[in-house]
Design a protein around this motif. Structure first.
Motif, PDB file in Angstrom:
ATOM      1  N   ALA A  77       8.533   7.122  15.098  1.00 32.70           N
ATOM      2  CA  ALA A  77       8.880   7.534  13.733  1.00 32.70           C
ATOM      3  C   ALA A  77       7.948   6.864  12.723  1.00 32.70           C
ATOM      4  CB  ALA A  77      10.333   7.188  13.424  1.00 32.70           C
ATOM      5  N   TYR A  78       7.665   5.581  12.925  1.00 36.60           N
ATOM      6  CA  TYR A  78       6.731   4.910  12.020  1.00 36.60           C
ATOM      7  C   TYR A  78       5.320   5.480  12.154  1.00 36.60           C
ATOM      8  CZ  TYR A  78       9.932   1.340  10.290  1.00 36.60           C
ATOM      9  OH  TYR A  78      10.956   0.685   9.652  1.00 36.60           O
ATOM     10  N   THR A  79       4.882   5.771  13.364  1.00 37.60           N
ATOM     11  CA  THR A  79       3.555   6.356  13.571  1.00 37.60           C
ATOM     12  C   THR A  79       3.457   7.693  12.834  1.00 37.60           C
ATOM     13  OG1 THR A  79       3.336   5.262  15.708  1.00 37.60           O
ATOM     14  CG2 THR A  79       1.912   7.160  15.314  1.00 37.60           C
ATOM     15  N   ALA A  80       4.489   8.513  12.950  1.00 37.04           N
ATOM     16  CA  ALA A  80       4.508   9.803  12.255  1.00 37.04           C
ATOM     17  C   ALA A  80       4.526   9.605  10.735  1.00 37.04           C
ATOM     18  CB  ALA A  80       5.726  10.615  12.704  1.00 37.04           C
ATOM     19  N   ALA A  81       5.266   8.620  10.262  1.00 34.46           N
ATOM     20  CA  ALA A  81       5.331   8.367   8.813  1.00 34.46           C
ATOM     21  C   ALA A  81       3.971   7.944   8.266  1.00 34.46           C
ATOM     22  CB  ALA A  81       6.385   7.298   8.525  1.00 34.46           C
ATOM     23  N   PHE A  82       3.267   7.059   8.979  1.00 37.25           N
ATOM     24  CA  PHE A  82       1.943   6.646   8.519  1.00 37.25           C
ATOM     25  C   PHE A  82       0.982   7.838   8.486  1.00 37.25           C
ATOM     26  CE2 PHE A  82       3.210   2.213   9.507  1.00 37.25           C
ATOM     27  CZ  PHE A  82       2.794   1.628   8.321  1.00 37.25           C
ATOM     28  N   ALA A  83       1.096   8.742   9.452  1.00 42.24           N
ATOM     29  CA  ALA A  83       0.230   9.922   9.471  1.00 42.24           C
ATOM     30  C   ALA A  83       0.592  10.901   8.353  1.00 42.24           C
ATOM     31  CB  ALA A  83       0.326  10.623  10.827  1.00 42.24           C
ATOM     32  N   ARG A  84       1.886  11.063   8.088  1.00 48.18           N
ATOM     33  CA  ARG A  84       2.336  12.028   7.080  1.00 48.18           C
ATOM     34  C   ARG A  84       2.113  11.533   5.661  1.00 48.18           C
ATOM     35  NH1 ARG A  84       8.474  14.253   6.188  1.00 48.18           N
ATOM     36  NH2 ARG A  84       7.942  15.695   4.536  1.00 48.18           N
ATOM     37  N   ASP A  91      11.883   9.885   1.967  1.00 48.69           N
ATOM     38  CA  ASP A  91      11.913   9.584   0.541  1.00 48.69           C
ATOM     39  C   ASP A  91      10.904   8.495   0.218  1.00 48.69           C
ATOM     40  OD1 ASP A  91      13.995  11.322   0.293  1.00 48.69           O
ATOM     41  OD2 ASP A  91      15.545   9.787   0.238  1.00 48.69           O
ATOM     42  N   ILE A  92      10.184   8.670  -0.870  1.00 45.82           N
ATOM     43  CA  ILE A  92       9.334   7.610  -1.377  1.00 45.82           C
ATOM     44  C   ILE A  92      10.148   6.917  -2.460  1.00 45.82           C
ATOM     45  CG2 ILE A  92       7.212   7.049  -2.594  1.00 45.82           C
ATOM     46  CD1 ILE A  92       5.892   9.384  -1.155  1.00 45.82           C
ATOM     47  N   LEU A  93      10.385   5.640  -2.259  1.00 46.97           N
ATOM     48  CA  LEU A  93      11.260   4.901  -3.162  1.00 46.97           C
ATOM     49  C   LEU A  93      10.558   4.570  -4.466  1.00 46.97           C
ATOM     50  CD1 LEU A  93      12.828   2.425  -0.599  1.00 46.97           C
ATOM     51  CD2 LEU A  93      13.736   4.609  -1.387  1.00 46.97           C
ATOM     52  N   ASN A  94      11.323   4.509  -5.522  1.00 47.85           N
ATOM     53  CA  ASN A  94      10.803   4.111  -6.821  1.00 47.85           C
ATOM     54  C   ASN A  94      10.566   2.614  -6.850  1.00 47.85           C
ATOM     55  OD1 ASN A  94      11.059   6.736  -7.839  1.00 47.85           O
ATOM     56  ND2 ASN A  94      13.213   6.390  -8.324  1.00 47.85           N
ATOM     57  N   ALA A  95       9.810   2.159  -7.818  1.00 43.98           N
ATOM     58  CA  ALA A  95       9.571   0.724  -7.981  1.00 43.98           C
ATOM     59  C   ALA A  95      10.905   0.006  -8.070  1.00 43.98           C
ATOM     60  CB  ALA A  95       8.748   0.471  -9.231  1.00 43.98           C
ATOM     61  N   GLY A  96      10.978  -1.127  -7.433  1.00 42.78           N
ATOM     62  CA  GLY A  96      12.206  -1.921  -7.451  1.00 42.78           C
ATOM     63  C   GLY A  96      13.084  -1.703  -6.233  1.00 42.78           C
ATOM     64  N   LEU A  97      12.846  -0.670  -5.461  1.00 45.68           N
ATOM     65  CA  LEU A  97      13.594  -0.422  -4.232  1.00 45.68           C
ATOM     66  C   LEU A  97      12.657  -0.669  -3.064  1.00 45.68           C
ATOM     67  CD1 LEU A  97      15.469   2.877  -5.143  1.00 45.68           C
ATOM     68  CD2 LEU A  97      16.418   0.570  -5.038  1.00 45.68           C
ATOM     69  N   GLN A 135      -0.896   7.525   1.955  1.00 50.79           N
ATOM     70  CA  GLN A 135      -0.981   6.784   0.703  1.00 50.79           C
ATOM     71  C   GLN A 135       0.091   5.696   0.582  1.00 50.79           C
ATOM     72  OE1 GLN A 135       0.474   9.698   1.129  1.00 50.79           O
ATOM     73  NE2 GLN A 135       2.118  10.023  -0.351  1.00 50.79           N
ATOM     74  N   VAL A 136       1.049   5.670   1.491  1.00 50.30           N
ATOM     75  CA  VAL A 136       2.150   4.710   1.443  1.00 50.30           C
ATOM     76  C   VAL A 136       1.796   3.493   2.287  1.00 50.30           C
ATOM     77  CG1 VAL A 136       4.597   4.350   1.986  1.00 50.30           C
ATOM     78  CG2 VAL A 136       3.836   6.530   1.022  1.00 50.30           C
ATOM     79  N   ASP A 137       2.078   2.313   1.747  1.00 48.52           N
ATOM     80  CA  ASP A 137       1.730   1.066   2.431  1.00 48.52           C
ATOM     81  C   ASP A 137       2.863   0.470   3.243  1.00 48.52           C
ATOM     82  OD1 ASP A 137      -0.905   0.953   1.404  1.00 48.52           O
ATOM     83  OD2 ASP A 137      -0.112   0.231  -0.493  1.00 48.52           O
ATOM     84  N   VAL A 138       4.099   0.721   2.850  1.00 47.98           N
ATOM     85  CA  VAL A 138       5.247   0.086   3.507  1.00 47.98           C
ATOM     86  C   VAL A 138       6.321   1.135   3.768  1.00 47.98           C
ATOM     87  CG1 VAL A 138       7.062  -1.654   3.294  1.00 47.98           C
ATOM     88  CG2 VAL A 138       4.801  -2.108   2.341  1.00 47.98           C
TER      89      VAL A 138
END
Length: 116
Positions: A51-58, A102-108, A61-64
């Motif tokens: 799931a993490y491998t797929a998330a990094f590929a999808r 979901d891409i979380l907003n700043a602070g989450l 631009q997301v770091d965490v």
């Protein structure tokens, strides 16, 4: 894939700090494309790494990334704890799922035993 294991004693604050700094130093020096964090008292979902491998590929631009953490108790928790769990969830390492992708907003931020 390689694994880094760091035992952190909990009985001495100075030792905890020393071991935590050692772990962070080793993480910073790592050479992999991804770093997945977990904990010794965690039972990861069987598909967590894929799931993490797929998330990094999808989402390149997301770091965490982070996922839900649900505490498991040896016996059913008492009713009073169930009632107050929303207020004390982080003390038990709980992190609720906020949905998939979901891409979380700043602070989450994700935390604890299920993040990459």
């Amino acid at each position: 894939m390689s694994f880094l294991t760091v035992a952190i004693p909990t009985h001495n604050r100075a030792a905890v700090l020393r071991h935590t700094l050692e772990a962070l130093t080793r993480v910073v020096a790592s050479r992999g494309d991804y770093i997945v964090l977990t904990d010794d008292d965690t039972t990861p979902a069987s598909l967590r790494l894929s799931a993490y491998t797929a998330a990094f590929a999808r989402f390149p631009q997301v770091d965490v990334f982070g996922g839900p953490i649900e505490p498991k108790f040896i016996a059913s928790p008492p009713a009073w704890l169930v009632d107050v769990m929303p207020e004390v969830a982080s003390a038990y390492g709980r992190l609720e799922s906020r949905g998939r992708g979901d891409i979380l907003n700043a602070g989450l931020y994700p935390f604890g035993a299920n993040m990459a």
